[in-house]
Structure formats: structure tokens, C-alpha cells
Design an enzyme around this catalytic site. Sequence first.
Site, PDB file in Angstrom:
ATOM      1  N   GLU A  53      37.176  29.909  44.425  1.00 38.17           N
ATOM      2  CA  GLU A  53      37.565  30.429  43.107  1.00 38.17           C
ATOM      3  C   GLU A  53      36.966  29.625  41.955  1.00 38.17           C
ATOM      4  O   GLU A  53      36.723  30.166  40.873  1.00 38.17           O
ATOM      5  CB  GLU A  53      39.089  30.474  42.975  1.00 38.17           C
ATOM      6  CG  GLU A  53      39.760  31.530  43.859  1.00 38.17           C
ATOM      7  CD  GLU A  53      40.182  30.976  45.215  1.00 38.17           C
ATOM      8  OE1 GLU A  53      39.791  29.833  45.558  1.00 38.17           O
ATOM      9  OE2 GLU A  53      40.909  31.688  45.943  1.00 38.17           O
ATOM     10  N   PHE A 115      55.975  32.218  48.437  1.00 39.31           N
ATOM     11  CA  PHE A 115      54.681  31.898  49.034  1.00 39.31           C
ATOM     12  C   PHE A 115      53.561  32.128  48.018  1.00 39.31           C
ATOM     13  O   PHE A 115      53.511  33.174  47.376  1.00 39.31           O
ATOM     14  CB  PHE A 115      54.452  32.754  50.287  1.00 39.31           C
ATOM     15  CG  PHE A 115      53.101  32.527  50.909  1.00 39.31           C
ATOM     16  CD1 PHE A 115      52.766  31.293  51.462  1.00 39.31           C
ATOM     17  CD2 PHE A 115      52.154  33.540  50.939  1.00 39.31           C
ATOM     18  CE1 PHE A 115      51.524  31.069  52.019  1.00 39.31           C
ATOM     19  CE2 PHE A 115      50.905  33.332  51.500  1.00 39.31           C
ATOM     20  CZ  PHE A 115      50.584  32.097  52.044  1.00 39.31           C
ATOM     21  N   GLN A 116      52.702  31.174  47.878  1.00 33.82           N
ATOM     22  CA  GLN A 116      51.577  31.212  46.921  1.00 33.82           C
ATOM     23  C   GLN A 116      52.035  31.461  45.488  1.00 33.82           C
ATOM     24  O   GLN A 116      51.326  32.070  44.704  1.00 33.82           O
ATOM     25  CB  GLN A 116      50.517  32.239  47.357  1.00 33.82           C
ATOM     26  CG  GLN A 116      49.816  31.810  48.637  1.00 33.82           C
ATOM     27  CD  GLN A 116      48.542  32.589  48.944  1.00 33.82           C
ATOM     28  OE1 GLN A 116      48.395  33.735  48.572  1.00 33.82           O
ATOM     29  NE2 GLN A 116      47.616  31.940  49.646  1.00 33.82           N
ATOM     30  N   LYS A 165      52.488  41.082  41.335  1.00 39.27           N
ATOM     31  CA  LYS A 165      51.995  42.037  42.324  1.00 39.27           C
ATOM     32  C   LYS A 165      52.653  43.406  42.200  1.00 39.27           C
ATOM     33  O   LYS A 165      51.979  44.438  42.319  1.00 39.27           O
ATOM     34  CB  LYS A 165      52.260  41.465  43.728  1.00 39.27           C
ATOM     35  CG  LYS A 165      51.697  42.323  44.839  1.00 39.27           C
ATOM     36  CD  LYS A 165      51.886  41.655  46.205  1.00 39.27           C
ATOM     37  CE  LYS A 165      51.153  42.447  47.281  1.00 39.27           C
ATOM     38  NZ  LYS A 165      51.277  41.802  48.604  1.00 39.27           N
ATOM     39  N   MET A 489      24.456   8.544  37.456  1.00 38.40           N
ATOM     40  CA  MET A 489      24.949   8.094  36.159  1.00 38.40           C
ATOM     41  C   MET A 489      25.980   6.987  36.333  1.00 38.40           C
ATOM     42  O   MET A 489      25.991   6.011  35.578  1.00 38.40           O
ATOM     43  CB  MET A 489      25.546   9.270  35.368  1.00 38.40           C
ATOM     44  CG  MET A 489      25.869   8.948  33.925  1.00 38.40           C
ATOM     45  SD  MET A 489      24.423   8.407  32.995  1.00 38.40           S
ATOM     46  CE  MET A 489      23.896   9.955  32.236  1.00 38.40           C
TER      47      MET A 489
END
Lengths: 595, 173
Positions: A53, A115-116, A165, A489
Site C-alpha cells: 500500500e 478485525f483490521q 464496509k 548520506m
Amino acid sequence: MTAPERLNGGQALIKSLEMENVEVVFGYPGGAILPVYDPIIDAKLRHVLVRHEQGAGHMAEGYAHATGKPGVCMVTSGPAATNVVTPLADAMLDSVPMVCITGQVALAAIGTDAFQECDTTGITRSITKHNFLVTRAEDIPRVIRTAFHIATTGRPGPVLVDIPKDIVDANNPAAYFDWYWPEIEDLELPGYQPNVDPDPTAIADAVELMLAAERPVLYVGGGVLKARGAEVLLELAELTNIPVVTTLMARGAFPDSHELCLGMPGMHGNYTAITAIQQSDLLIAMGSRFDDRVTGKVGAFAPGAKVIHVDIDPAEQGKVRMPDVPIVGDCRLAMELMVEELKAKGAPESLADSSAWRQQVSGWQEKYPLTYEQSAPGELLKPQYVLERLRDLSPEDTIVASGVGQHQMWASQYWTFDHPYTWINSGGLGTMGFSIPAAIGAKAGMMDRTVWSVDGDGNFQMTAQELVTAAVEKIPIKVALMNNAYLGMVRQWQSLFYEERLSEVYLSHDMPDYVKWAEAMGCVAFRVEDPDEVDAVIQKANEINDRPVVIEFRCHSEENVYPMVPAGGSNDAVIVDPTQQPTLDAERAAKEASQ
Amino acid sequence: MNRPGNLENHTLAVVVENKAGVLARVADLFARRGYNIVSLLVAPMDDERFSRITIVVSVESAPLDQIVKQLFKLVNVVEIMEMIPEASVERELIVANVKVPTERRDEFTAIIERAHGRILHDGDGHMMVSLAGEPAEVDAIEADLKAFDIFDLQRTGRVAMRIVGAEAPVTKV
């Protein structure tokens, strides 16, 4: 009158994106966003399936940087939402217009540690320009329209829309409503009216200062690009003969090959850009925000300069440096008014004589140009050399997307940016791993252009998986992997400021095997170690247009980026290339003695 | 607490959209940018689409101008007014429950009456009192109450309102 179309929330979401003329969505499906992925099958827009993602977020950013249109990414709830946190923060700091849609657990499950589930709007509150949690299906068209409006107007930025959802679920009767598409005027935004029109009085005050200035500098930032102001900037600079510096976010806003262009200021800017600002009597900050990487020690920054500050965000006025003339508004409009007012006031004839200033500036350019030593026989490549060859062998309008670190600074320094929107990088947040997904996003928006990702070996290992996306989705970017075996760096800072005590910066040249890895991801891959091979391989890579290409350039590990202003130090103490430093030291000593 | 003449604290009346999460946005902004809130009070306005947040801010950490501009950037913030002392009235409420021994009841009630406070409850050796007044008056009664055994004490933070006709800077809308 025909009956209104009855849609569910998921269909309405996709239709809303189509109404916003979204061409491509970078995304990744999952539980809570599942209902939205069904109508995607029949949608006109293109969905690019990413491999992580974070990649979706940076692709949306790269797309926005290259096209000027808002980038769109869509992911599910919980870990997917937390994975886009980095791109959102990146887009916030670099003012990138972007709309991010996240799935959320069903309304009734919110707050139950489902969940999630995570508090997506809470987590992203300070790293988005605005965010929404939609609670009714019928709000979706209005919220999506509002999200795009906020993302793209005023100072652009990321807007997140969190969608439970159940309100997009085709099986939920409550998710259906009569489709509508609101007008911008009908959006409920009593607290959002960005001011784009500059105050003419302030413009007149600014022009007075410009007419009188003997040592003026235009300090141009990303705001000029966001305002599509490159053309009028050229007109303003040529009318006034004022030298231009372009910050890391503004490379390409003014042509590097123009005689008035001094290049990049700041921590790794060139001597002339830095010193011209320091010694200026008028600093015209145009869509720039006095970032600490530009100013160094704020109290010692451009001490003798009056400041005109043009910025669309009122909060930038006086945040770091109090301007003498603050101008709130769109940079393009401000510059157009300035040109008009200057001409009305008799410019260029009426301008104070600044020829001595330009002479002084070109003297610095001659004395302290960017420089490096070509590698000795048998030594690995110098990254600066690779970038020079890449620049000269690629089309003039090539888009360059870089990661973060030494290679980023060298790319900014050594590329010649003659066109706006050809340089894409993570300036504010400094996000390692930005380059490959950003390049993919840029290419997806500009399929006819050559897009080179200039990446480091540390960066590459953070987001290389998106090369699978590029291969599968046929988005043939090219990657110049500057492999110097180190987090370069950090190594440079440890060498200079920690007595060469190198700590956790070694990555190795050959672990992993980048060529095999790139090939496994569907890319054509090359390895180059000898300066004599550089040209031929770049040419070969530029001829491949059906697959992504990775060239691993094995680079010298010890190379440092110069010039350099140590963090928090005054820009007057800039360190130049070791071959030039003795001359500069002698000059500084002579100046001190004469005072 | 702020007293007239304390230049480090300023009172802002912030009109916001009356929507879920708006207070969190304001509080987050102060936390994120390191601004200090001295007191904060929020309630819906007569027009219920909006709420008014009265914030007393300390400008030790950042200039007032910068705090106001950053607040403005919040999409749900509709209007910000600085309540300058010469052009506004401030009020605050204090409620306290104090243990008052029988032999000191007269002394205690005299203090409350002198301050124009009210006794809300009396029983079980405790007196619950309230006083609404200027912040300085509230400060004074709080100091007086400290001579007793305070069981519980709560100040509301201040509300402020502009005086009609007085010049005051309005910064949005």
C-alpha cells in the site's frame, strides 16, 4: 424527467471518481474495501494493483507531480491504512494533491477493536489537509466531490476518505440511494475559502522594492509549480534580470540552462545559489517556505535582505522569517500582477542598476562550479559521472524521480532541468523508497515520456517490489540504481561529524544481487562497473520500451556530496568541494583581514 | 491563571462546524505544533450547525499570529476572534465542595455572600458553592476557599464575548 438512478454506495464511489475524471487508481483490495472492488470491474478507470500500500500512495503522488492532476489511491482498513500513512505525510509536506480512499469496518463495529480496525481518521489527522469518515451511503458523492475540491485548491494536499464496509455493500438495502452529483457551490464548506487573489497594494509595495533593489534574488519554491507558474516566472525574471534559485521542490520551474538560473540553494545547493541569497538585498520568496534545509541557521540567513514572500498559505507568512511584504495568494497570479505593475512603472528602464550584482554572481559561478573527480582507472564509477551521462543520453523532457539521500542531491545538482514537472522527489518528509513507486505513478500518467527513477541501494531495498507492478501493468520505467554499498548520506555525516566512526551504514555491493532480483521481477537488468561501459548500457536501456529496466551502477563508496552546509550552521560557512576549499578559505581569510 | 495585564495569555473565540471530531482536530493541532492551551471550553451555538470554542492560549511557545493562522487552516474552523480585554467581557464559573467545621460556618457563609456566590448544597459537614464572575473574581474566591479543606473544586475555563461597538480584530469570514 427520468427517474434518478438508484445506486449503492460502492457504485456511487466509483461513479464519483469517474465524475472527477480520475483515469487511474493505485490500489490494493482487502476485507473492508471488498464491496468497492466489485464495481471496479465495470469501471472506465484503470486500476493499478500495487504490491504494497505504501507503493500505491507514492504512485498517486508521482502521478500528481507529473500531471498536475490529483493522484488517487485506494486501500482497505487497518494495516493497509497504516501503510499509506507515510505517503500521506509525504504528500502533506510537499503539498501534493491526492485523494486516498480507505476501507473501514462496518459502522456498528467501529470502536469495538474489530478485525483490521484502526482509527484511520485519528491516525491521519495531522498528516492530511482534511479527512472524512463517511457514515451514510448518500453522503458519498458529496464527500468525494469535497475531497477533490479540498485536495486541489488553495495549498494542495492529501485528503483521506474513510468508508465503512456496510455503506458500500450491495447486499445492504440501506446502502442504496438516488444518485446525484453536487455543484462545487453546494458543498457545505463554511470554513474553507482559500484566498488566491493577491492584494494589489501588496503587489505595488513589492514592485517598489524590486525597482530599487541592487542585489535581488528570486527564491523559487514548489508553490510556483503547483500554481502552473513557470511561464510567467520566466517572463518576470527576464523583464527584471533578477537571478533565480530553484529549491529542491522547484527544480525545473525555471530552466537550468538559462543564464539567470543559479540552480539549487540549501544544504547541498551550489555555492553561487547559496551565496547570492546570503548577500542579496532583496529576496523574493515565491512559493517557498524557508525550510531549514534552505535557510541553515535562520538568524544568519540572508541577513541584509528585505523579503517579499508570496505564498497561498497565510500560515507560511512569518512562520520562519518575517517578510517586509507578505503576499497571500496564488504565485502565478501574483507574478502576472507583478509583471503588469513593473511594466506600468516603466520596467525594465526604471529598474535600479544591478549589473554589478550579476557580474559578481557570474564570478562565483566561474570560480565555484559543481565539480568532482573522475574515477581513477580500476576504481568504481563516480555517481556524478553516471548522472551526467544519463542526462545527456536521455530525451530532454525525461522525467526523473529520485529517492532520498546522496543520489537525490547529485541528481538535483547534475541534471539539467529545463522543463517544469520533470523532477519528482520527496523533499519535505525525505521518504526513502519514494523513487520507484513515484516513477511508476508518473509514467502511468505520462505514458509517452521517458521516466527514470534515480535510486540508491538503501532506497531500492525499501520499495523494489513495485517493479513487479511495473512489469505486470506494463508501466516501463527505468531505474538507475546508484549502488555504493552504503547508506551514503548517513555514512557522509558519520565521516564528517562523528570522526569517521561508521555505525550501521554498510549494505555491501553484491548482497543482494540486484541484477538477479530485478530479472526475477520481470525487468531487463544490467550491471555497470566501468566508466567506458556507461554510455552503451544507458543507450540500450533507453531503447527498451516494453518492460521496466534496471541498471545497477556500481559506484564508489567514499564519494561525498559537496557543497555542504553543516546542519544548523550558517550558509556563510558553506563547505565546497575539497579541490576548491583552499581557494575559498584564502578568500575568507583575506576578507576578514581587510575588515 | 490569566489576569488582566498578563500578556502571555490570549483568549480566542473559535467558531467551528458542529461535527464529530472537530474538537479533536483543534486539540491535535495544538499538540502537534507544541502550542499550550491554558483553558478550553466548547458548546453548540444558538445556530446548532456551529459550536464555539473559547480557548485561552499561552503565546510563550508560538506567536499568537501563527497559532491563529494554523487554526484557520482547519477546514472546519469558520471564524476566529481574538477577545482583547478592552473590547470584551470574560466570565468563568467555579464550583467547589468544601468541608466546613461548625465553628467556621459563619465565617464561610460571609465569604460566599461577600463574593456574591451561591450555596448549592449544605449537609454532612460540607458546603457546595458556586460563583460566576470575572476570572479575577474566581481567582480570589479560589484563594479564599483554600483557607478551608477543599473536597472537590472545578473551574470551567472562561467564556468571552465581544462588546457591541467595540473594535476587535476578527480574523475569518
